[in-house]
Design a protein around this motif. Structure first.
Motif, PDB file in Angstrom:
ATOM      1  N   SER A 101       3.115   6.297 -71.690  1.00  0.00           N
ATOM      2  CA  SER A 101       1.953   6.241 -72.573  1.00  0.00           C
ATOM      3  C   SER A 101       0.902   5.347 -71.921  1.00  0.00           C
ATOM      4  N   GLU A 102      -0.288   5.371 -72.480  1.00  0.00           N
ATOM      5  CA  GLU A 102      -1.320   4.463 -71.970  1.00  0.00           C
ATOM      6  C   GLU A 102      -0.869   3.013 -72.141  1.00  0.00           C
ATOM      7  N   TYR A 103      -0.221   2.762 -73.267  1.00  0.00           N
ATOM      8  CA  TYR A 103       0.254   1.406 -73.540  1.00  0.00           C
ATOM      9  C   TYR A 103       1.223   0.948 -72.444  1.00  0.00           C
ATOM     10  N   LYS A 106      -0.567   0.230 -69.182  1.00  0.00           N
ATOM     11  CA  LYS A 106      -1.259  -1.071 -69.254  1.00  0.00           C
ATOM     12  C   LYS A 106      -0.268  -2.232 -69.165  1.00  0.00           C
ATOM     13  N   GLN A 107       0.863  -2.030 -69.803  1.00  0.00           N
ATOM     14  CA  GLN A 107       1.900  -3.054 -69.785  1.00  0.00           C
ATOM     15  C   GLN A 107       2.383  -3.285 -68.347  1.00  0.00           C
TER      16      GLN A 107
END
Ligand SMILES: Nc1ncnc2c1ncn2[C@@H]1O[C@H](COP(=O)(O)OP(=O)(O)O)[C@@H](O)[C@H]1O
Ligand SMILES: [Mg+2]
Length: 310
Positions: A101-103, A106-107
């Motif tokens: 996911s985008e999350y 980013k993580q």
């Protein structure tokens, strides 16, 4: 299909061989994992310009040492990349179906540049960038969010349409082509693609520092929509890791070289003990003598069979 039949077959055969020796002894597994972590951290950071050698990377990560003449940033990059890898392993261990996911991207990015470049950690760029050493022009800052959304949607849609190595290669290219972050895009994307690869049971693909030019070349081909060489390039890196794994864990190689008495050996090939002895005494079969007994191996018999087949 971008991968050749031959490559697909080789990936399947080697993965199969690896699955056959599972479960792997946990101490051995830990050792292999450590080696891969050093290998991956060294190569991925070196591609990006970090000048720590492989040995220095090991010293920094495993021994917590400081290397004279190397900047603090280079040390932090090694440490942070190693932590990002720990996170990757955790993901793989915990949940076989973890989705990208985008999350998650980013993580991963925020771990990669956590201390070395904390100001940009885990946030998309808002301005324009260029990629040095490449003609590719990433989308402008204000397009990043939309492009990333499209990437995740694409991944969802294409997930089952490609061989997983192909999917990982195309995904990797799409991510670095968007170049969502100010810096650290390559390192993050090389980790993210390995989520797909390792979820499918393969060991991680490591792009070597020595292959940097080739890596940039196949990415540039992918910019033009030609994915074939990028896919093959990634597949070769996974095959290299599979070979690496197999050479450490596979008992077959060592087993074949194990010394056996002629009676034991006769049970494993089509020759009688007497015939084996005759071959030894005529210098046709490699053997060793301990006390009054002769010893040879399955490998030696294989070699003999090959020599007469010529
Ligand atoms: N032609 C290209 N098209 C898309 N991406 C590219 C191309 N050439 C290089 N790249 C990617 O850009 C990365 C460099 O971007 P950067 O943000 O500096 O990442 P990092 O700091 O992790 O190296 C390279 O590692 C590579 O993945
Ligand atoms: Mg960079």
């Amino acid at each position: 299909m971008y991968l050749s039949k031959k490559t697909i077959q080789m990936l399947a055969e080697k993965l199969n061989a690896l699955n056959k020796v599972r479960p792997i002894d946990s101490a051995l597994l830990e050792k292999i994992k450590k080696n891969f972590q050093i290998e991956m951290t060294y190569n991925s950071n070196a591609i990006e310009g970090n000048t720590l050698t492989k040995k220095e990377t090991f010293w920094v990560i495993s021994e917590g040492l400081t290397i004279k003449g190397k900047s603090l940033k280079e040390h932090l990059e090694a440490k942070n990349h190693h932590e990002a890898l720990e996170f990757l392993y955790e993901l793989i261990d915990k949940n076989k179906k973890n989705t990208i996911s985008e999350y998650l991207i980013k993580q991963m990015h925020s771990l990669v540049v956590n201390e070395s470049d904390s100001k940009i950690a885990g946030v998309y760029r808002t301005g324009n960038v260029f990629i040095s050493g490449s003609d590719h022009e990433p989308p402008s800052g204000f397009e990043v969010a939309v492009k990333m959304e499209e990437l995740i949607a694409w991944l969802k849609k294409e997930k089952n349409k490609h061989h997983v190595i192909e999917l990982a290669a195309i995904m990797h290219h799409k991510l670095v082509a968007i170049h969502p972050f100010w810096d650290g895009n390559g390192r993050t994307a090389r980790l993210i693609m390995n989520i797909l690869i390792m979820n499918a049971g393969y060991p991680m693909g490591i792009i070597l520092k020595n292959d940097r030019q080739r890596y940039y070349r196949v990415l540039a081909e992918a910019d033009r929509g030609d994915y074939k060489n990028l896919c093959e390039f990634l597949a070769q890196s996974v095959i290299r890791s599979l070979n690496n794994y197999l050479s450490v864990v596979s008992p077959t190689k060592n087993k074949k070289e194990q010394l056996l008495t002629l009676a034991e050996l006769a049970g494993k090939c089509n020759y009688s003990p007497a015939y084996l002895k005759k071959l030894i005494l005529t210098n046709k079969l490699e053997a060793a003598k301990k006390g009054r007994n002769w010893y040879s191996s399955v490998k030696a018999v294989d070699d003999y069979k090959k020599s007469i087949a010529k």
